[in-house]
Scaffold this motif. Structure first.
Motif, PDB file in Angstrom:
ATOM      1  N   GLY A   1       0.796  -1.221   0.000  1.00 12.66           N
ATOM      2  CA  GLY A   1       0.000   0.000   0.000  1.00 12.66           C
ATOM      3  C   GLY A   1       0.820   1.257   0.000  1.00 12.66           C
ATOM      4  N   GLU A   2       2.138   1.140   0.059  1.00 12.61           N
ATOM      5  CA  GLU A   2       2.986   2.342   0.039  1.00 12.61           C
ATOM      6  C   GLU A   2       3.288   2.746  -1.398  1.00 12.61           C
ATOM      7  N   ASN A   3       3.628   4.023  -1.583  1.00 11.95           N
ATOM      8  CA  ASN A   3       3.931   4.474  -2.942  1.00 11.95           C
ATOM      9  C   ASN A   3       5.418   4.716  -3.126  1.00 11.95           C
ATOM     10  N   CYS A   4       5.819   4.835  -4.369  1.00  7.43           N
ATOM     11  CA  CYS A   4       7.211   5.141  -4.726  1.00  7.43           C
ATOM     12  C   CYS A   4       7.154   6.229  -5.783  1.00  7.43           C
ATOM     13  N   ILE A   5       7.837   7.341  -5.540  1.00  9.85           N
ATOM     14  CA  ILE A   5       7.719   8.497  -6.429  1.00  9.85           C
ATOM     15  C   ILE A   5       9.080   8.902  -6.976  1.00  9.85           C
ATOM     16  N   ALA A   6       9.138   9.145  -8.265  1.00 10.03           N
ATOM     17  CA  ALA A   6      10.333   9.689  -8.911  1.00 10.03           C
ATOM     18  C   ALA A   6       9.983  11.070  -9.438  1.00 10.03           C
ATOM     19  N   VAL A   7      10.895  12.011  -9.284  1.00 14.81           N
ATOM     20  CA  VAL A   7      10.633  13.394  -9.708  1.00 14.81           C
ATOM     21  C   VAL A   7      11.596  13.805 -10.813  1.00 14.81           C
ATOM     22  N   LEU A  59       4.202  27.060   5.663  1.00 14.46           N
ATOM     23  CA  LEU A  59       4.099  25.605   5.832  1.00 14.46           C
ATOM     24  C   LEU A  59       5.076  24.982   4.853  1.00 14.46           C
ATOM     25  N   PHE A  60       6.024  24.217   5.376  1.00 12.72           N
ATOM     26  CA  PHE A  60       7.034  23.597   4.522  1.00 12.72           C
ATOM     27  C   PHE A  60       6.991  22.089   4.682  1.00 12.72           C
ATOM     28  N   ASN A  61       6.932  21.411   3.548  1.00 13.21           N
ATOM     29  CA  ASN A  61       6.951  19.950   3.498  1.00 13.21           C
ATOM     30  C   ASN A  61       8.201  19.540   2.717  1.00 13.21           C
ATOM     31  N   PRO A  62       9.304  19.208   3.405  1.00 16.21           N
ATOM     32  CA  PRO A  62      10.551  18.867   2.715  1.00 16.21           C
ATOM     33  C   PRO A  62      10.468  17.504   2.033  1.00 16.21           C
ATOM     34  N   ALA A  63       9.783  17.489   0.918  1.00 10.60           N
ATOM     35  CA  ALA A  63       9.617  16.275   0.120  1.00 10.60           C
ATOM     36  C   ALA A  63       9.940  16.616  -1.330  1.00 10.60           C
ATOM     37  N   PRO A  64      10.936  15.957  -1.921  1.00  8.15           N
ATOM     38  CA  PRO A  64      11.818  14.945  -1.335  1.00  8.15           C
ATOM     39  C   PRO A  64      12.604  15.484  -0.129  1.00  8.15           C
ATOM     40  N   ALA A  65      12.965  14.589   0.768  1.00  6.57           N
ATOM     41  CA  ALA A  65      13.656  14.982   1.999  1.00  6.57           C
ATOM     42  C   ALA A  65      14.954  15.708   1.686  1.00  6.57           C
ATOM     43  N   CYS A  66      15.207  16.770   2.444  1.00  3.41           N
ATOM     44  CA  CYS A  66      16.434  17.559   2.252  1.00  3.41           C
ATOM     45  C   CYS A  66      16.861  18.122   3.596  1.00  3.41           C
ATOM     46  N   PRO A  67      18.151  18.405   3.773  1.00  3.12           N
ATOM     47  CA  PRO A  67      18.601  19.057   5.009  1.00  3.12           C
ATOM     48  C   PRO A  67      17.971  20.441   5.097  1.00  3.12           C
ATOM     49  N   VAL A  68      17.643  20.877   6.302  1.00  2.00           N
ATOM     50  CA  VAL A  68      17.055  22.211   6.508  1.00  2.00           C
ATOM     51  C   VAL A  68      17.943  22.965   7.489  1.00  2.00           C
ATOM     52  N   ASP A  69      18.516  24.085   7.044  1.00  2.00           N
ATOM     53  CA  ASP A  69      19.415  24.824   7.925  1.00  2.00           C
ATOM     54  C   ASP A  69      18.632  25.632   8.964  1.00  2.00           C
ATOM     55  N   THR A  70      19.332  26.129   9.962  1.00  2.00           N
ATOM     56  CA  THR A  70      18.701  26.811  11.093  1.00  2.00           C
ATOM     57  C   THR A  70      17.920  28.046  10.669  1.00  2.00           C
ATOM     58  N   GLU A  71      18.470  28.827   9.732  1.00  2.00           N
ATOM     59  CA  GLU A  71      17.799  30.060   9.317  1.00  2.00           C
ATOM     60  C   GLU A  71      16.444  29.766   8.687  1.00  2.00           C
ATOM     61  N   LEU A  72      16.387  28.755   7.829  1.00  2.00           N
ATOM     62  CA  LEU A  72      15.117  28.385   7.224  1.00  2.00           C
ATOM     63  C   LEU A  72      14.188  27.777   8.265  1.00  2.00           C
ATOM     64  N   THR A 144      -2.268   5.718  -2.887  1.00  2.00           N
ATOM     65  CA  THR A 144      -1.791   6.695  -1.900  1.00  2.00           C
ATOM     66  C   THR A 144      -1.148   7.936  -2.521  1.00  2.00           C
ATOM     67  N   ILE A 145      -1.071   7.974  -3.851  1.00  2.00           N
ATOM     68  CA  ILE A 145      -0.521   9.157  -4.520  1.00  2.00           C
ATOM     69  C   ILE A 145      -1.341  10.388  -4.141  1.00  2.00           C
ATOM     70  N   ALA A 146      -0.658  11.455  -3.779  1.00  2.00           N
ATOM     71  CA  ALA A 146      -1.246  12.762  -3.438  1.00  2.00           C
ATOM     72  C   ALA A 146      -1.835  12.821  -2.033  1.00  2.00           C
ATOM     73  N   ALA A 147      -1.688  11.769  -1.250  1.00  2.00           N
ATOM     74  CA  ALA A 147      -2.204  11.805   0.123  1.00  2.00           C
ATOM     75  C   ALA A 147      -1.496  12.898   0.930  1.00  2.00           C
ATOM     76  N   GLY A 148      -0.170  12.953   0.809  1.00  2.00           N
ATOM     77  CA  GLY A 148       0.592  13.966   1.537  1.00  2.00           C
ATOM     78  C   GLY A 148       0.288  15.366   1.053  1.00  2.00           C
ATOM     79  N   ASP A 149       0.166  15.533  -0.261  1.00  2.00           N
ATOM     80  CA  ASP A 149      -0.161  16.848  -0.825  1.00  2.00           C
ATOM     81  C   ASP A 149      -1.533  17.313  -0.349  1.00  2.00           C
ATOM     82  N   THR A 150      -2.486  16.376  -0.355  1.00  2.00           N
ATOM     83  CA  THR A 150      -3.837  16.711   0.088  1.00  2.00           C
ATOM     84  C   THR A 150      -3.832  17.098   1.561  1.00  2.00           C
TER      85      THR A 150
END
Length: 227
Positions: A1-7, A59-72, A144-150
């Motif tokens: 039931g999990e998805n796999c996404i390529a961008v 509202l920030f959703n770091p997807a694909p996952a990325c490092p987030v520095d302190t200032e951001l 499950t595509i777009a569940a996170g976006d929704t």
């Protein structure tokens, strides 16, 4: 039931920080700015800092996952991550039982509110005052595509004019639950009326109670599912 996404970023990666000047007035008219990590990091950071300067929520959703520095991180009002993204951004491995530790680290890094989506296991939220966990709605998941976006879009709608609360989380949770019962991305996103009717229909399945966490001085709302 999990998805796999390529961008394939394409034109997204041509959105440079310099481009912001062409639409900065749009931020003046916005209640909340929503971003994912599918545009250049420096652009995300520039927009977040500009929105913060203008007194707008981010509202920030770091997807694909990325490092987030302190200032951001300090410019983020609501950080929305799944378990994998939460572990990556915090640098703490998710064990299945350390959500408070991970969320606490993200709060310490500067985010005002941390929301961790847990798929079929619901959603967890923490800020400096409360921690809360809601179970997922039980639905027949088709796609499950777009569940996170929704989820992010629905949460943004609810938090645009008020602070994040249990009602906002429940609304976003319900919108995402509807989305996974349909195929496709944009075509799976429900309308406001659909979400409200879904919540009303399923309202009797939830009961809210509160407990006081003596160790962390948190008022912790816990949603129990009634069978």
């Amino acid at each position: 039931g999990e998805n796999c996404i390529a961008v394939a970023p394409g034109a997204n990666y041509s959105l440079s920080p310099d481009s912001i000047n062409r639409f900065s007035k749009v931020i003046d008219e916005a209640e909340i700015v929503v971003m994912q990590a599918e545009i250049p990091y420096n652009t995300i950071k520039s927009i977040a800092l500009l929105a913060q300067q203008k007194g707008k929520k981010v509202l920030f959703n770091p997807a694909p996952a990325c490092p987030v520095d302190t200032e951001l991180m300090k410019a983020i009002d609501i950080l929305v991550v799944n378990e994998v993204e939460a572990a990556f951004v915090s640098g703490i491995r998710y064990t299945g039982s350390n959500l408070e530790e991970i969320a606490g680290a993200l709060i310490a890094a500067g985010a005002r509110n941390v929301v961790i989506t847990l798929g079929s296991h619901g959603v967890y939220m923490r800020n400096a005052y409360i921690s809360a966990r809601l179970p997922s709605y039980k639905v027949n998941a088709i796609d499950t595509i777009a569940a996170g976006d929704t989820f992010c879009g629905a949460l943004a709608v609810m938090c645009a004019q008020k602070e994040i609360d249990m009602e906002a989380l429940k609304f976003a949770n319900a919108a995402a639950a509807i989305a996974v019962t349909r195929s496709g991305a944009q075509s799976s996103i429900p309308t406001l009326d659909e979400v409200n009717r879904f919540i009303l229909k399923n309202e009797l399945s939830y009961r809210s109670t509160f407990k006081f966490n003596e160790h962390e001085n948190l008022l912790e709302p816990t949603i129990h599912s009634i069978k």
